[in-house]
Design a protein around this motif. Structure first.
Motif, PDB file in Angstrom:
ATOM      1  N   TYR A   1      45.782  79.906  41.303  1.00  0.00           N
ATOM      2  CA  TYR A   1      45.776  81.364  41.311  1.00  0.00           C
ATOM      3  C   TYR A   1      46.042  81.827  42.740  1.00  0.00           C
ATOM      4  CZ  TYR A   1      43.399  80.816  36.815  1.00  0.00           C
ATOM      5  OH  TYR A   1      43.078  80.461  35.536  1.00  0.00           O
ATOM      6  N   PRO A   2      46.868  82.855  42.933  1.00  0.00           N
ATOM      7  CA  PRO A   2      47.179  83.303  44.296  1.00  0.00           C
ATOM      8  C   PRO A   2      46.008  84.047  44.930  1.00  0.00           C
ATOM      9  CG  PRO A   2      48.226  84.739  42.700  1.00  0.00           C
ATOM     10  CD  PRO A   2      47.606  83.608  41.910  1.00  0.00           C
ATOM     11  N   VAL A   3      46.071  84.192  46.252  1.00  0.00           N
ATOM     12  CA  VAL A   3      45.015  84.850  47.026  1.00  0.00           C
ATOM     13  C   VAL A   3      45.626  86.033  47.774  1.00  0.00           C
ATOM     14  CG1 VAL A   3      43.333  84.583  48.897  1.00  0.00           C
ATOM     15  CG2 VAL A   3      43.752  82.688  47.301  1.00  0.00           C
ATOM     16  N   VAL A   4      45.003  87.183  47.659  1.00  0.00           N
ATOM     17  CA  VAL A   4      45.406  88.348  48.452  1.00  0.00           C
ATOM     18  C   VAL A   4      44.357  88.573  49.533  1.00  0.00           C
ATOM     19  CG1 VAL A   4      46.688  89.424  46.578  1.00  0.00           C
ATOM     20  CG2 VAL A   4      44.248  89.944  46.854  1.00  0.00           C
ATOM     21  N   LYS A   5      44.760  89.246  50.600  1.00  0.00           N
ATOM     22  CA  LYS A   5      43.917  89.358  51.792  1.00  0.00           C
ATOM     23  C   LYS A   5      42.591  90.065  51.515  1.00  0.00           C
ATOM     24  CE  LYS A   5      46.145  93.546  53.713  1.00  0.00           C
ATOM     25  NZ  LYS A   5      46.912  93.892  52.493  1.00  0.00           N
ATOM     26  N   GLU A   6      42.568  90.984  50.553  1.00  0.00           N
ATOM     27  CA  GLU A   6      41.338  91.714  50.257  1.00  0.00           C
ATOM     28  C   GLU A   6      40.229  90.789  49.763  1.00  0.00           C
ATOM     29  OE1 GLU A   6      44.695  94.477  50.319  1.00  0.00           O
ATOM     30  OE2 GLU A   6      44.342  92.605  49.215  1.00  0.00           O
ATOM     31  N   LEU A   7      40.599  89.694  49.103  1.00  0.00           N
ATOM     32  CA  LEU A   7      39.600  88.771  48.559  1.00  0.00           C
ATOM     33  C   LEU A   7      38.850  88.004  49.630  1.00  0.00           C
ATOM     34  CD1 LEU A   7      41.569  87.301  45.516  1.00  0.00           C
ATOM     35  CD2 LEU A   7      39.773  89.041  45.465  1.00  0.00           C
ATOM     36  N   VAL A   8      39.394  87.956  50.849  1.00  0.00           N
ATOM     37  CA  VAL A   8      38.710  87.247  51.944  1.00  0.00           C
ATOM     38  C   VAL A   8      38.368  88.204  53.079  1.00  0.00           C
ATOM     39  CG1 VAL A   8      39.696  85.007  51.375  1.00  0.00           C
ATOM     40  CG2 VAL A   8      40.915  86.509  52.956  1.00  0.00           C
TER      41      VAL A   8
ATOM     42  N   VAL B   1      44.669  85.240  56.943  1.00  0.00           N
ATOM     43  CA  VAL B   1      44.191  84.752  55.644  1.00  0.00           C
ATOM     44  C   VAL B   1      44.447  83.256  55.555  1.00  0.00           C
ATOM     45  CG1 VAL B   1      44.473  84.913  53.147  1.00  0.00           C
ATOM     46  CG2 VAL B   1      44.579  86.986  54.565  1.00  0.00           C
ATOM     47  N   LEU B   2      43.398  82.471  55.320  1.00  0.00           N
ATOM     48  CA  LEU B   2      43.527  81.019  55.288  1.00  0.00           C
ATOM     49  C   LEU B   2      43.761  80.464  53.875  1.00  0.00           C
ATOM     50  CD1 LEU B   2      40.757  80.079  57.907  1.00  0.00           C
ATOM     51  CD2 LEU B   2      43.185  80.572  58.289  1.00  0.00           C
TER      52      LEU B   2
ATOM     53  N   THR C   1      37.096  78.915  57.603  1.00  0.00           N
ATOM     54  CA  THR C   1      37.497  78.399  56.296  1.00  0.00           C
ATOM     55  C   THR C   1      36.334  78.456  55.322  1.00  0.00           C
ATOM     56  OG1 THR C   1      39.193  76.945  57.238  1.00  0.00           O
ATOM     57  CG2 THR C   1      38.340  76.354  55.074  1.00  0.00           C
ATOM     58  N   ILE C   2      35.150  78.031  55.764  1.00  0.00           N
ATOM     59  CA  ILE C   2      33.957  78.087  54.912  1.00  0.00           C
ATOM     60  C   ILE C   2      33.668  79.524  54.505  1.00  0.00           C
ATOM     61  CG2 ILE C   2      31.452  77.766  54.921  1.00  0.00           C
ATOM     62  CD1 ILE C   2      31.940  75.245  56.659  1.00  0.00           C
ATOM     63  N   ARG C   3      33.733  80.446  55.457  1.00  0.00           N
ATOM     64  CA  ARG C   3      33.448  81.853  55.172  1.00  0.00           C
ATOM     65  C   ARG C   3      34.437  82.428  54.161  1.00  0.00           C
ATOM     66  NH1 ARG C   3      34.429  87.257  56.480  1.00  0.00           N
ATOM     67  NH2 ARG C   3      36.504  86.688  57.247  1.00  0.00           N
ATOM     68  N   GLN C   4      35.729  82.225  54.413  1.00  0.00           N
ATOM     69  CA  GLN C   4      36.730  82.821  53.530  1.00  0.00           C
ATOM     70  C   GLN C   4      36.708  82.201  52.142  1.00  0.00           C
ATOM     71  OE1 GLN C   4      40.699  83.490  55.004  1.00  0.00           O
ATOM     72  NE2 GLN C   4      40.002  84.105  57.038  1.00  0.00           N
ATOM     73  N   CYS C   5      36.465  80.908  52.042  1.00  0.00           N
ATOM     74  CA  CYS C   5      36.417  80.276  50.717  1.00  0.00           C
ATOM     75  C   CYS C   5      35.234  80.797  49.915  1.00  0.00           C
ATOM     76  CB  CYS C   5      36.359  78.757  50.862  1.00  0.00           C
ATOM     77  SG  CYS C   5      37.924  78.013  51.386  1.00  0.00           S
ATOM     78  N   GLY C   6      34.087  81.014  50.570  1.00  0.00           N
ATOM     79  CA  GLY C   6      32.940  81.585  49.869  1.00  0.00           C
ATOM     80  C   GLY C   6      33.218  82.992  49.371  1.00  0.00           C
ATOM     81  N   LEU C   7      33.826  83.827  50.217  1.00  0.00           N
ATOM     82  CA  LEU C   7      34.180  85.185  49.808  1.00  0.00           C
ATOM     83  C   LEU C   7      35.161  85.174  48.640  1.00  0.00           C
ATOM     84  CD1 LEU C   7      34.743  86.818  53.317  1.00  0.00           C
ATOM     85  CD2 LEU C   7      32.779  87.176  51.821  1.00  0.00           C
ATOM     86  N   LEU C   8      36.171  84.327  48.744  1.00  0.00           N
ATOM     87  CA  LEU C   8      37.185  84.246  47.694  1.00  0.00           C
ATOM     88  C   LEU C   8      36.559  83.940  46.342  1.00  0.00           C
ATOM     89  CD1 LEU C   8      40.059  83.899  46.528  1.00  0.00           C
ATOM     90  CD2 LEU C   8      40.006  81.543  47.404  1.00  0.00           C
TER      91      LEU C   8
ATOM     92  N   PRO D   1      32.609  92.757  42.825  1.00  0.00           N
ATOM     93  CA  PRO D   1      33.611  93.799  43.130  1.00  0.00           C
ATOM     94  C   PRO D   1      33.929  93.857  44.627  1.00  0.00           C
ATOM     95  CG  PRO D   1      31.849  94.664  41.726  1.00  0.00           C
ATOM     96  CD  PRO D   1      31.389  93.328  42.219  1.00  0.00           C
ATOM     97  N   LEU D   2      35.164  94.206  44.933  1.00  0.00           N
ATOM     98  CA  LEU D   2      35.524  94.479  46.319  1.00  0.00           C
ATOM     99  C   LEU D   2      34.683  95.651  46.822  1.00  0.00           C
ATOM    100  CD1 LEU D   2      39.425  94.177  46.097  1.00  0.00           C
ATOM    101  CD2 LEU D   2      37.808  92.472  46.976  1.00  0.00           C
TER     102      LEU D   2
END
Length: 303
Positions: free
Chosen positions: A4-11, A19-20, A60-67, A76-77
């Motif tokens: 599934y793709p990732v958009v910047k808002e998700l992280v 965006v990583l 990387t840990i932070r963004q993966c958790g947020l995603l 929700p965002l």
């Protein structure tokens, strides 16, 4: 199975170049695979002596958790994330050519999921980072999630008063392992009064509020990952002119670090029992109490 793709808002990033994660998919219940692209030539996530940037693993840990909170668990965002701790171990430094690709596969196991009503309210994430089939780091973190209304109740007065004050001049970039003045998060501070547990080094936290990566969106306090970077810089300043290449990090976030009040960054050397290993404890103090701490173990070498 496609990712599934990732958009910047998700992280929670504004600049696409920060965006990583680039894709994700489930593996099993509460287990996921995330494909991450570590940037090349990024002005902030810069290599040191061929070593991948220390702050890339934590981010990387932070963004993966947020995603995963948003994409897999339907948070929700606009909800706010409060990280309590983060820890990881990583490989020692090795030449950049040894990594080959900059694509990193992150396997994530989510646990201790707690609900607030029907929404996810907290969880732990344990992660294994692999590049070219080799494990480059293991770690994870624990965070809470609060709605915008709850966050306003928690932080109402601070949100209203969150002005970004004039900052003191930084220490020289080379003293903290950096090359750009805008990246430096430490300012000179007076020496503390002598005591049995006097710190080895002492600085004031400072920041360039126009920094495009550290302040890519409005905050009412110093961001957590800025504090982690400040700890790395304090470790470098402690062993300067050498650089501290940490192989493990344990970070605890004990409170919000507010604008407008001095935050003292102190380091102490701790015994390790291994002559080649250096352990540096970093503590942030504001208004007389600790607000974050980090223990960084690794080796020191000339930059």
């Amino acid at each position: 199975m496609p990712l599934y793709p990732v958009v910047k808002e998700l992280v929670h990033r504004s600049n696409p170049s920060d965006v990583l994660p680039v894709g994700w998919r489930p593996l099993a219940e509460d287990r996921y695979l995330i494909s991450v692209a570590w940037p090349q030539g990024h002005p902030f996530y810069a290599r040191v002596n061929g070593d991948h940037a220390a702050n890339l693993i934590g981010e990387t840990i932070r963004q993966c958790g947020l995603l995963l909170a948003h994409a897999a668990y339907d948070v929700p965002l606009g909800h706010h994330f409060v990280m309590w701790d983060m820890a990881y171990t990583r490989e020692p430094a090795r030449p950049a050519t040894a990594l080959g690709t900059h694509r990193v596969e992150v396997e994530v196991a989510c646990s201790d999921l707690r609900l607030r009503g029907r929404r996810l309210g907290a969880m732990n994430c344990d992660m294994t980072l692999r590049a070219d089939g080799r494990t480059v780091a293991r770690g994870g973190g624990r965070f809470d999630i609060v709605s915008p209304a709850v966050y306003r109740r928690l932080r109402g007065a601070q949100i209203a008063a969150a002005t970004q004050p004039v900052q003191p001049d930084p220490v020289p970039p080379a003293a903290v392992g950096r090359t750009r003045v805008m990246d430096v998060l430490l300012a000179p501070a007076p020496e503390p009064a002598p005591s049995a547990d006097a710190p080895f080094g002492r600085w004031l936290l400072r920041a360039d509020f126009g920094h495009p990566t550290l302040f890519d969106h409005r905050n009412d306090h110093f961001p957590g990952m800025l504090l982690v970077e400040a700890a790395f810089q304090a470790a470098n300043a402690t062993v300067a002119p050498a650089l501290h290449h940490h192989t493990s990090a344990k970070v605890a976030f004990l409170g919000y670090v507010e604008y407008g009040h001095p935050c003292w960054i102190e380091t102490r050397l701790r015994p390790t029992g291994t002559p080649q290993l250096t352990a540096i404890e970093v503590t942030g103090r504001q208004n007389g109490r600790p607000v974050f701490s980090a223990l960084l173990e690794g080796t020191s070498a000339q930059g």
